[in-house]
Enzyme design. Structure first.
Site: not given
Length: 312
Positions: A232, A260, A279
């Protein structure tokens, strides 16, 4: 019984859910607005969601009939877990099924950064590779024989350690709770950061780990050491990391960010010595299918007041 789905799902999944429940699906790729989410949750008994949809106390307060939250993710930092549990809401996530794909990507980033793969690809595509083989062209560093520090030794961290054995790496590790893993040397965080050629993050984002890779701890890392983050973004002080990358002192392979999607004006986009991914740690067809199947199983079990296959 009613179910809310906060993201677009395949038609086959929609048909399956419609056979069991009255479903309301958010069809846009743009995240569902919080006020819309709150109004939907007030009417349903279950919700199928993802990490892009925050489920905090504000939206959960009015969800008086909600029985289960099932998220298509391992991480649950987008959910106010304490509040949900106080409300008696069952919580399910998707651990285990994405371990291998995320571990593969972490090792892939180590190779991509060390061997400057993105730079080489850009050079060829731009037509700038015009002189053939050169002895000093895009010199990088080896993964083989390097010292790799793993922060977090849950299933993904252990899977990375297993892969690194094949590269002959010396693997250091730090974990929040004591653990023993064959072939891995456990040590304190500062020793790991000071000695590793590569530091790879595999810990969950919690109040304790938020910002744990601080400016001071980044300063402990060797010159030209590499930071890999498939966990993360919030675990890292990104301002301090940007400064270290800009000077060329550190390198990085990043799949996750504090914000994000990564903003268009993010400084990361222009920095040398780093590989940036959107991601995609679990983005293989097999893994995403397994995640979705487990999330559906959690949802159905919760709606039927049965134990969730992967409960929190």
């Amino acid at each position: 019984m009613k179910v809310a789905v906060t993201f677009p799902i395949p038609e086959a999944a929609k048909v399956l859910l419609d056979e069991m429940f009255e479903c309301r699906v958010w069809e846009s790729d743009v995240p569902i607005p919080q006020d819309t989410l709150a109004s939907w949750l007030a009417e349903v008994q279950g919700v199928l969601t993802t990490l892009t949809c925050p489920l905090g106390e504000e939206v959960l307060t009015g969800a008086q009939n909600l029985k289960v939250i099932s998220t298509v993710s391992v991480g649950v930092d987008h959910i106010d877990i304490d509040f949900a549990k106080r409300q008696g809401i069952a919580l399910g996530h998707t651990p285990g099924v994405l371990t291998d794909s995320t571990a593969d990507l972490a090792v892939g980033l180590m190779l991509a950064v060390g061997r400057r793969m993105a730079e080489g690809d850009a050079l060829v595509r731009a037509g700038a590779w015009s002189d053939g083989w050169k002895p000093n062209l895009l010199l990088g560093t080896d993964l083989s024989g390097s010292t790799v520090g793993l922060i977090g030794m849950g299933p993904i961290g252990q899977a990375v350690a297993k892969r690194l054995k094949g590269f002959g790496c010396h693997v250091l590790a730090w974990n929040r709770t004591p653990r023993e893993v064959a072939g891995v040397e456990f040590t304190d965080l500062e020793t790991l950061l000071s000695n590793a050629d590569i530091v790879s993050l595999h810990t969950a984002l919690t109040d304790d780990t938020r910002g744990m890779i601080s400016r001071e701890r980044l300063g402990l890392m060797k010159d030209q050491a590499m930071l890999i983050n498939t966990a993360r973004g919030g675990i890292v002080d990104e301002v301090a990391l940007v400064e270290a990358l800009a000077t060329g002192r550190l390198r990085a392979g990043l799949d996750v960010y504090a914000e994000e999607p990564l903003p268009l004006d993010s400084v990361f986009r222009s920095l040398p010595g780093c590989v940036l991914l959107p991601h995609v740690g679990s983005a293989t067809e097999r893994t995403r299918r397994a995640m979705f199947e487990l999330a559906l199983a959690n949802l159905v079990a919760g709606m039927q007041d049965e134990p969730l296959p992967a409960a929190l």
